[in-house]
Design a protein around this motif. Structure first.
Motif, PDB file in Angstrom:
ATOM      1  N   HIS A 211       1.638  -1.674   0.644  1.00 30.17           N
ATOM      2  CA  HIS A 211       2.893  -2.025   1.305  1.00 30.17           C
ATOM      3  C   HIS A 211       2.889  -1.592   2.766  1.00 30.17           C
ATOM      4  CE1 HIS A 211       4.889  -1.849  -2.937  1.00 30.17           C
ATOM      5  NE2 HIS A 211       4.234  -2.972  -2.730  1.00 30.17           N
ATOM      6  N   ASP A 215       3.108  -4.200   5.864  1.00 31.44           N
ATOM      7  CA  ASP A 215       4.194  -4.094   6.846  1.00 31.44           C
ATOM      8  C   ASP A 215       3.641  -4.058   8.271  1.00 31.44           C
ATOM      9  OD1 ASP A 215       5.998  -4.070   4.801  1.00 31.44           O
ATOM     10  OD2 ASP A 215       6.261  -1.896   4.770  1.00 31.44           O
ATOM     11  N   ILE A 219       4.266  -6.996  11.163  1.00 30.17           N
ATOM     12  CA  ILE A 219       4.896  -6.709  12.459  1.00 30.17           C
ATOM     13  C   ILE A 219       4.033  -7.235  13.603  1.00 30.17           C
ATOM     14  CG2 ILE A 219       5.580  -4.862  14.033  1.00 30.17           C
ATOM     15  CD1 ILE A 219       6.381  -3.234  11.586  1.00 30.17           C
TER      16      ILE A 219
END
Length: 307
Positions: A211, A215, A219
């Motif tokens: 995760h 992430d 981004i």
């Protein structure tokens, strides 16, 4: 190609303001990264700590140059530059513009190089990172050539100059490098998690690591994709996103280090999840070898005095 979107002087103000806000977050993330690195000194990976320092230095230099450009465009050359502030910020041959793009090139090279390093640390195979490495070399060349053509420009904006071709190549290759490397990294961890989950004796899982990496990749990739779309459409919003991506790279990098380091997964920050269960058993058996068990039996005879 005629540029669209907000005027360049307005874009310069907005981009510098947003870059300053994100830079503040990146400084806090960097401080957290350094604290974690010092507190967990036995597990510190010095090359990655050095990369974090370089990313912050480059982000700082980029922000300083943007502030200088604002002062030059709106104060120093406001009444002397032909065309005013808008023409000043449109002139890609300005030394400050060339310098800030060189800094972006270095920031991108370091950021993409770290992603490839993570991929190699997990796979432990040079064959896996051949394609990302080739893409990284291509993007590095484009990142260095684009500022050169910008410095040689004699007129026009960035969308009509030969620089535009190299910038487009840079964004495409950088985005591809990040997506491929992050995809390979997440795939390896996910497959290893599936393989060992059935034999795990504890409730630990590697999915939080997945995760975090996803992430960070989202981004960075979302920012790159937005810049690419704006640039292809000749929208001046790409200048805003381009300045914002400098601290974003540092934030995404530090976010991974902060989230993973306290777990002390392995002494090298980024664990090698390709280890099989039997390898772990072999290592444990070597660390705690079985030894022959000696049993001593003592016989106790009670004598009550009777013959």
């Amino acid at each position: 190609m005629v540029s669209t979107g907000i005027p360049l002087d307005t874009a310069a103000i907005i981009s510098t303001a947003l870059e300053g806000i994100l830079y503040g977050f990146s400084v806090l993330m960097f401080m957290g990264t350094m604290w974690v690195s010092i507190y967990h000194k036995p597990s510190t990976n010095h090359p990655l700590a050095l990369a974090a320092i370089l990313l912050l230095i480059l982000s700082t230099a980029h922000l300083v140059i943007d502030i200088i450009r604002l002062e030059d465009g709106f104060v120093k050359y406001r009444d002397t530059f032909p065309g005013g502030p808008v023409a000043f910020f449109q002139d890609i041959s300005q030394p400050t513009f060339v310098t800030k793009n060189l800094i972006y090139a270095l920031q991108t090279m370091i950021g993409d190089g770290v992603v490839i390093y993570r991929c190699y640390a997990v796979w432990q195979s040079l064959w896996v990172i051949i394609l990302p490495s080739i893409l990284w070399c291509g993007s590095s060349v484009a990142a260095l050539i684009a500022p050169y053509y910008a410095s040689q420009a004699t007129g026009g904006n960035i969308y009509t100059n030969q620089t535009a071709q190299w910038i487009t190549v840079l964004f495409v290759l950088t985005l591809s490098t990040n997506l491929i490397s992050s995809g390979l990294l997440v795939y390896r961890i996910w497959m290893t998690e599936r393989r060992v989950s059935a034999n795990r004796a504890t409730n630990g899982t590697m999915m939080p690591i997945v995760h975090v990496l996803i992430d960070a990749a989202i981004i960075y990739s979302a920012a790159l994709f937005t810049i690419l779309i704006c640039f292809v459409c000749a929208n001046n919003a790409q200048f805003i996103m381009l300045d914002m991506i400098m601290p974003i790279i540092s934030i995404a990098f530090c976010m991974v280090l902060i989230r993973l380091t306290p777990r002390k997964i392995t002494p090298s920050y980024f664990p090698t999840f390709s280890m099989e269960i039997n390898e772990r058993e072999r290592r444990d058996s070597q660390q705690y070898p079985m030894k022959p068990l000696q049993v001593h039996v003592s016989q106790w005879i009670h004598n009550d005095g009777m013959e």
